[in-house]
Design an enzyme around this catalytic site. Sequence first.
Site, PDB file in Angstrom:
ATOM      1  N   LYS A  42      30.786  38.866  28.587  1.00 19.77           N
ATOM      2  CA  LYS A  42      30.121  39.491  29.703  1.00 19.77           C
ATOM      3  C   LYS A  42      31.132  40.022  30.705  1.00 19.77           C
ATOM      4  CE  LYS A  42      26.187  36.359  29.519  1.00 19.77           C
ATOM      5  NZ  LYS A  42      25.524  35.217  30.170  1.00 19.77           N
ATOM      6  N   GLY A  43      32.338  39.510  30.637  1.00 20.55           N
ATOM      7  CA  GLY A  43      33.335  39.773  31.669  1.00 20.55           C
ATOM      8  C   GLY A  43      33.721  41.212  31.884  1.00 20.55           C
ATOM      9  N   ASP A  99      38.156  42.179  30.003  1.00 19.60           N
ATOM     10  CA  ASP A  99      38.397  41.865  31.409  1.00 19.60           C
ATOM     11  C   ASP A  99      39.781  41.263  31.607  1.00 19.60           C
ATOM     12  OD1 ASP A  99      37.709  39.493  30.109  1.00 19.60           O
ATOM     13  OD2 ASP A  99      36.322  38.810  31.654  1.00 19.60           O
ATOM     14  N   ASP A 102      44.286  36.798  28.034  1.00 23.77           N
ATOM     15  CA  ASP A 102      44.828  35.497  28.409  1.00 23.77           C
ATOM     16  C   ASP A 102      45.578  34.938  27.195  1.00 23.77           C
ATOM     17  OD1 ASP A 102      45.107  32.786  29.249  1.00 23.77           O
ATOM     18  OD2 ASP A 102      43.304  32.903  30.440  1.00 23.77           O
ATOM     19  N   PHE A 151      43.539  30.453  37.644  1.00 27.37           N
ATOM     20  CA  PHE A 151      42.164  30.704  37.216  1.00 27.37           C
ATOM     21  C   PHE A 151      41.549  31.742  38.147  1.00 27.37           C
ATOM     22  CE2 PHE A 151      37.720  30.115  36.297  1.00 27.37           C
ATOM     23  CZ  PHE A 151      37.744  29.986  34.921  1.00 27.37           C
ATOM     24  N   ARG A 164      30.981  36.247  39.083  1.00 29.50           N
ATOM     25  CA  ARG A 164      31.153  37.568  38.460  1.00 29.50           C
ATOM     26  C   ARG A 164      30.942  38.703  39.462  1.00 29.50           C
ATOM     27  NH1 ARG A 164      31.412  37.029  32.916  1.00 29.50           N
ATOM     28  NH2 ARG A 164      30.243  35.318  32.013  1.00 29.50           N
TER      29      ARG A 164
END
Length: 179
Positions: A42-43, A99, A102, A151, A164
Site C-alpha cells: 500500500k505504501g 515507497d 530497505d 523507522f 500513511r
Amino acid sequence: MNKDIEKILVTEEDLAGITKRLGEQITKDYAGKKLLIVGVLKGSIYFLTDLSRHIDLPCTIDFVQASSYGAGTVSSGEIKITKDISGDLSGFDVLLVEDILDTGRTLKHIHDMLSKRNPESIAVVTLLDKPARREVDIYADYVGVDVPNAFVVGYGLDYNQFYRNLPYIGILKESVYNK
C-alpha cells in the site's frame, strides 16, 4: 499525530520536487515505449499518484501487493503476494514503483516474479532508499532520496497501518513502537 514524529526528513515541498524530477527523467527515458507502471501497495500509492502526474507519456497502471512486516517494525523475511497484477506483461516496459527500498527482499521477490512474465524490461523507482539495511542484491534505477537507518512513516509509509496520511516523511519516535 505530529507528536509521534521525532523529526521530519522529507518535507511536502521536497516530495513535490522529487516527484517532478523523477517524472521528467522517466518521461525522457521511456519515450516511444509501452510503459506499464506497477505500484507496490500500500505504501507507494501517494508516491505513484504524484509521480504519474509528472510522466508525460501514455501509460497504464497496475498494482501488486506483498507483505513481510505484519504489525512490526522489522521484516519477517517471509514475503507473501496478496494481490498480483491483472494483465499480461508481454510487450511492456515495466516500471516498479516502491515507497522505500530497505532490505530489498520484498522488491527482489516482486522483481523476480514479474521478470518471468516476459516484459520488455523492468526498472525500479523508489521514493526512499535505505542502503544501510540492504540484504539482497537489488537497486533502484531511479531514487528520490537516501534516508538513514531509522523507522520512517508518512506519504504512504506506515506503522501498523497508521501514519500513511502524513504529508511528509518523518522518523517515528521509538516510544511509539517500543511499548
